[in-house]
Design a protein around this motif. Structure first.
Motif, PDB file in Angstrom:
ATOM      1  N   MET A 202      -2.322   0.821   8.625  1.00 57.90           N
ATOM      2  CA  MET A 202      -3.124   0.557   7.429  1.00 57.90           C
ATOM      3  C   MET A 202      -2.242   0.427   6.193  1.00 57.90           C
ATOM      4  SD  MET A 202      -6.322   3.092   8.044  1.00 57.90           S
ATOM      5  CE  MET A 202      -6.726   3.137   6.345  1.00 57.90           C
TER       6      MET A 202
ATOM      7  N   SER B 203      -2.029  -2.677   3.884  1.00 58.41           N
ATOM      8  CA  SER B 203      -2.380  -2.608   2.456  1.00 58.41           C
ATOM      9  C   SER B 203      -1.305  -3.237   1.592  1.00 58.41           C
ATOM     10  CB  SER B 203      -2.598  -1.156   2.038  1.00 58.41           C
ATOM     11  OG  SER B 203      -1.369  -0.464   2.019  1.00 58.41           O
TER      12      SER B 203
ATOM     13  N   LEU C 121      -1.856  -6.901   1.828  1.00 56.41           N
ATOM     14  CA  LEU C 121      -3.045  -7.235   1.049  1.00 56.41           C
ATOM     15  C   LEU C 121      -2.734  -7.188  -0.445  1.00 56.41           C
ATOM     16  CD1 LEU C 121      -6.065  -7.879   1.305  1.00 56.41           C
ATOM     17  CD2 LEU C 121      -6.519  -5.428   1.158  1.00 56.41           C
ATOM     18  N   GLY C 122      -1.965  -6.166  -0.831  1.00 56.15           N
ATOM     19  CA  GLY C 122      -1.583  -6.010  -2.238  1.00 56.15           C
ATOM     20  C   GLY C 122      -0.797  -7.198  -2.734  1.00 56.15           C
TER      21      GLY C 122
ATOM     22  N   SER D  16      -3.073 -10.329  -2.919  1.00 52.16           N
ATOM     23  CA  SER D  16      -4.233 -10.336  -3.792  1.00 52.16           C
ATOM     24  C   SER D  16      -3.875 -10.607  -5.246  1.00 52.16           C
ATOM     25  CB  SER D  16      -4.952  -8.996  -3.695  1.00 52.16           C
ATOM     26  OG  SER D  16      -4.099  -7.987  -4.188  1.00 52.16           O
TER      27      SER D  16
END
Lengths: 332, 130
Positions: free
Chosen positions: B23, B27, B30-31, B34
Motif C-alpha cells: 500500500m 500510495s 498515486l501521489g 495525482s
C-alpha cells in the motif's frame, strides 16, 4: 509470539486510514495565493492552509495597501505626500502619514543624513524610473539638494513642517514597508496566523510555515538566478535594497536608483543590504539608509534599533552579517 | 510453484506486513501521478484572468494592457514576451518561462503571465527577498 487476528487486520486498516488522511485530510485547508499590481510592483499574499474567510481578508489587505499607496504616493489628488510638497508652511496630515514621517526622520537623524525623504527634486532630475533617465550636471544636483538634510522635515503631532518650501517629499523608501505592515495587520486581525505579504521582494512573514520557520531566500546581487543566503525566520519583516533593482547605463557607467542624499549621486559602498526588523516600514527605511552608509556605518546604524539585524554585500563583494542572524542563515 | 510455497510458509502477520508495504508503494505512485496534469499559460489583468490556454499549443497572443499592446509567444512548451509598449521592456528581459509557478510581470502595463500545472521544481526557500 502470537498476534490476535484483530490486531493483524487492524494494521493495514490503520495504514490505509493514515494514507487517506495524508492524501485528502487537509482538503478543506488549501492555500490562498493572490497577486495584484500595487505601488509599482507585483504584490503577492500567500496564506497556507487558509481557514474559511481568508480570501475576503486578503482582498481587504490589498484594498488597504491601495489606500496607503494613494495616501503616500508623490503625486495625485488624494496624496498627503503631494500636499506636503505643495505646502509653503506647516500642514496638518493624517496620523498615518505623520507616523511614517516621524519614523523616517528618526532614521534620517541616526544615519546622519544617509536617509532622506526630501529627495523628490533629485529623483525627478535623474529620472531613473522614467523613459529618459540622464546624468545631471553637478550644478543641477547641488540645486536639487538645496534644503535637504537630516532635519528637512519636522513633525509636531500631525503637523508637518518643511525646512525649505521648495522641498519635494518622496516617501518611496518607507511607504511600501508601511503598506506591507498595514496589510499584515488586516490579516492578523482576521485570524490569519500564517502568511506572507510580499511586495516585489520586500516582505513580512506572519507566524511560521507550520512545522518550521519560513525560509527566506536572499537574491544574490550579481547573479539574478542564484541565492546569496537563506534565512529561517518567523514573525518579522525582511527588506532588501540593491543596486541591481533599477538602473541605467551612460558612457559605460551604471547609475542605480539608491542615492546618497549627501552627494546626490548613486551610493557606491554596497551591492545589496537586507534588513530584518519587527516592522516592514522600519526595515524599508533602514535597508536604504544602511545601503547608503556601507558596511561599517550601516551595520552600526542597525544596532541603534531593537530586534533589527542585517546582511550586507559590500561594493567589493565582501559579505557582512550581524550577530543575531548568524544562527539563522544558511549559505548555498 | 515457488510463490505458492512462499505463501504457504507466511504467517498472517507476514502477509499483513507485505500488504502494508504494498500500500505504501502504491500510495507513492498515486501521489506522484495525482499532481495537476495541466500545463497552462494564464494572463491576468487587474486581478482577472483575461486569457488561458494549454502551453503545448503554439501561438502568438496580442494582449491589451494599461499602456498598450504586448505580444506573448507560446512555443515548445514555454512562453516569452516578445513585444511590450513600455520603454524599459523589463518583461521582455525576463526571458522564457516554462515551469509551474513561474511568472512574467509587466508592472507598467498591468499584465501578469504565469504558468500553472505540471510539477513545480523543488525550491529551497518559501519566498525571495530582493
Amino acid at each position: 509470539m502470537r498476534y490476535s487476528r484483530f490486531f493483524i487486520l487492524l494494521l493495514p486498516a490503520a495504514a490505509l486510514a493514515a494514507f487517506l488522511f495524508w492524501r485528502f485530510g487537509a482538503a478543506g485547508e488549501e492555500s490562498v495565493v493572490r497577486r495584484q499590481f500595487l505601488m509599482g510592483t507585483l504584490v503577492e499574499i500567500t496564506v497556507p492552509a487558509a481557514p474559511s474567510g481568508t480570501a475576503d481578508a486578503v482582498d481587504r489587505a490589498f484594498a488597504e495597501m491601495r489606500r496607503v499607496e494613494e495616501l503616500m504616493r508623490p503625486d495625485g489628488p488624494g496624496s498627503e505626500a503631494a500636499a506636503i510638497t505643495a505646502a509653503e508652511g506647516p500642514i496638518e496630515v493624517g496620523s498615518e502619514t505623520a507616523e511614517v514621517i516621524a519614523l523616517g526622520m528618526k532614521v534620517a537623524r541616526l544615519s546622519g543624513g544617509g536617509f532622506d525623504m526630501g529627495l523628490g527634486r533629485l529623483k525627478t532630475l535623474w529620472g531613473i524610473e522614467t523613459e529618459h533617465p540622464r546624468v545631471p550636471k553637478p550644478e543641477e544636483i547641488l540645486s536639487a539638494l538645496e534644503g535637504t538634510g537630516p532635519e528637512d522635515l519636522m513633525t509636531d503631532g500631525n503637523r508637518v513642517l518643511k525646512s525649505d518650501p521648495r522641498l519635494a517629499v518622496d516617501l518611496g523608501a518607507i511607504a511600501k514597508g508601511f503598506a506591507i505592515d498595514r496589510a499584515a495587520e488586516i490579516l492578523r486581525n482576521s485570524g490569519v496566523t500564517r502568511a506572507v505579504v510580499n511586495a516585489g521582494g520586500d516582505l513580512c512573514v506572519i507566524g511560521d510555515r507550520g512545522d518550521r520557520p519560513w525560509r527566506i531566500g536572499i537574491q544574490h546581487p550579481r547573479d539574478p538566478g542564484a541565492l546569496l543566503a537563506t534565512l529561517s525566520l518567523e514573525n518579522v519583516s525582511v527588506v532588501t535594497s540593491g543596486d541591481y533593482e533599477r538602473f541605467f547605463e551612460a558612457q559605460g557607467q551604471r547609475y542605480h536608483h539608491l542615492f546618497d542624499p549627501r552627494t546626490g549621486y548613486p551610493a557606491g559602498l554596497a551591492q545589496s543590504m537586507t534588513v530584518v526588523a519587527p516592522s516592514a516600514a522600519l526595515a524599508d527605511a533602514l535597508a536604504t539608509a544602511a545601503f547608503v552608509l556601507g558596511p561599517e556605518q550601516g551595520l552600526a546604524l542597525l544596532k541603534e534599533f531593537s530586534q533589527v539585524e542585517g546582511l550586507l554585500v559590500a561594493a567589493d563583494g565582501t559579505i557582512f552579517i550581524s550577530e543575531g542572524l548568524r544562527e539563522k542563515v544558511e549559505w548555498p | 510453484m515457488a510463490l505458492k510455497s512462499v505463501l504457504r510458509r507466511m504467517t498472517l502477520l507476514d502477509r499483513a506486513i507485505v500488504m502494508v508495504l504494498g500500500m505504501f508503494a502504491g500510495s507513492l505512485l498515486l501521489g506522484i501521478n495525482s499532481r495537476a496534469p495541466g500545463e497552462n499559460i494564464l494572463v491576468e489583468r487587474e486581478g482577472k484572468i483575461i486569457f488561458t490556454a494549454p502551453l503545448k499549443e503554439e501561438r502568438e497572443i496580442r494582449l491589451k494592457g494599461i499602456r498598450g499592446e504586448a505580444v506573448l509567444i507560446v512555443r515548445e512548451g514555454g512562453a516569452e514576451m516578445i513585444e511590450a509598449p513600455c520603454p524599459r521592456k523589463v518583461c521582455m528581459g525576463m526571458g522564457r518561462i516554462d515551469q509551474d509557478g513561474e511568472i512574467i510581470a509587466c508592472v507598467p502595463n498591468g499584465l501578469l503571465v504565469r504558468i500553472e500545472g505540471g510539477n513545480e521544481p523543488e525550491k529551497t526557500y518559501d519566498v525571495l527577498s530582493r
